[in-house]
Scaffold this motif. Sequence first.
Motif, short mmCIF file in Angstrom:
data_model
loop_
_atom_site.label_atom_id
_atom_site.label_comp_id
_atom_site.label_asym_id
_atom_site.label_seq_id
_atom_site.Cartn_x
_atom_site.Cartn_y
_atom_site.Cartn_z
N ILE A 1 0.84 -1.20 0.00
CA ILE A 1 0.00 0.00 0.00
C ILE A 1 0.87 1.26 0.00
CG2 ILE A 1 -1.78 1.29 1.22
CD1 ILE A 1 -2.64 -1.40 -0.14
N LYS A 2 1.97 1.24 0.74
CA LYS A 2 2.88 2.39 0.76
C LYS A 2 3.45 2.63 -0.64
CE LYS A 2 6.91 4.31 3.13
NZ LYS A 2 7.95 4.10 4.16
N GLN B 1 0.86 4.13 -2.97
CA GLN B 1 0.55 5.51 -2.63
C GLN B 1 1.65 6.48 -3.06
OE1 GLN B 1 -0.06 5.06 1.60
NE2 GLN B 1 -2.28 4.80 1.40
N THR B 2 2.85 5.95 -3.32
CA THR B 2 3.98 6.85 -3.60
C THR B 2 4.61 6.67 -4.98
OG1 THR B 2 5.48 5.26 -2.52
CG2 THR B 2 4.59 7.04 -1.17
N TYR C 1 -2.83 -4.65 6.22
CA TYR C 1 -4.03 -4.66 5.37
C TYR C 1 -4.49 -6.08 5.06
CZ TYR C 1 -2.75 0.24 4.81
OH TYR C 1 -2.42 1.55 5.05
N ASN D 1 -9.75 1.18 -3.00
CA ASN D 1 -8.86 2.33 -2.87
C ASN D 1 -8.05 2.65 -4.14
OD1 ASN D 1 -8.84 3.26 0.20
ND2 ASN D 1 -9.07 1.04 0.14
N PHE D 2 -7.91 1.67 -5.02
CA PHE D 2 -7.21 1.89 -6.29
C PHE D 2 -8.07 1.28 -7.41
CE2 PHE D 2 -4.20 1.37 -2.82
CZ PHE D 2 -3.41 2.51 -2.93
#
Length: 229
Positions: A43-44, A47-48, A65, A78-79
């Motif tokens: 997830i990190k 997000q980046t 998660y 979320n995506f």
Amino acid sequence: MQDPVRVVVADDHPVILFGAEQALLKFPGLQVVARARQSTELIKVLQTIACDVLVTDLAMPGGQYGDGLPLIGYLRRNFPNLPIVVLTMLENAALLKRLSELGVTSVVNKSDDLSHIGLAVQHVSRNLEYMSPSVKASLDALRMNAGGKNDEVMLSKRELEVVRLFVSGMTIKEISEQLNRSIKTISTQKNTAMRKLGIERDSELFQYAQSNGLLNLSSHSTDATGGVS
């Protein structure tokens, strides 16, 4: 010149992670931009780092998660525009059906040649479906066995209860004592649940439970299909 397809690869096994990356590098136009070993890392990364396709293992415990279907559900929420290629060793009918319901259009079995990962990425990047050979064979068998029917895989409340307790480590005898039902009844309910799920061995039931979030009930609510909401 066309921009490369940027791929993120996630798997908790270093050998699979390395193998998947090497397989992808053999395809012109595909670029591995990041790797992850569990869901927190994944997830990190998402997000980046900009990416076009995610290739992720289904069973990848340890992250905040979760893994399996709960993680896929989180990713889809979320995506929503990110195409996902799922890597798995599982082929049972209920799992493939749930992945499809979550919007996953590509599943690659790890027992198939790793080149199918690259083919899958090429397909989903163009909004096309792709299933590796053994997954396709399982789906074809499912359709044949269903005789054209498309019924939901639905466990009764009692069947789901038995499956939950069994995968938590309890024996049939212990479950019968806890639920105050006969051993024969508990055994029948377990076998009926396995038949509905397209599962033949206890080991597959444990794998299905892990992928479906049934081994971590404290953080997820489950419905009567054995799915996670």
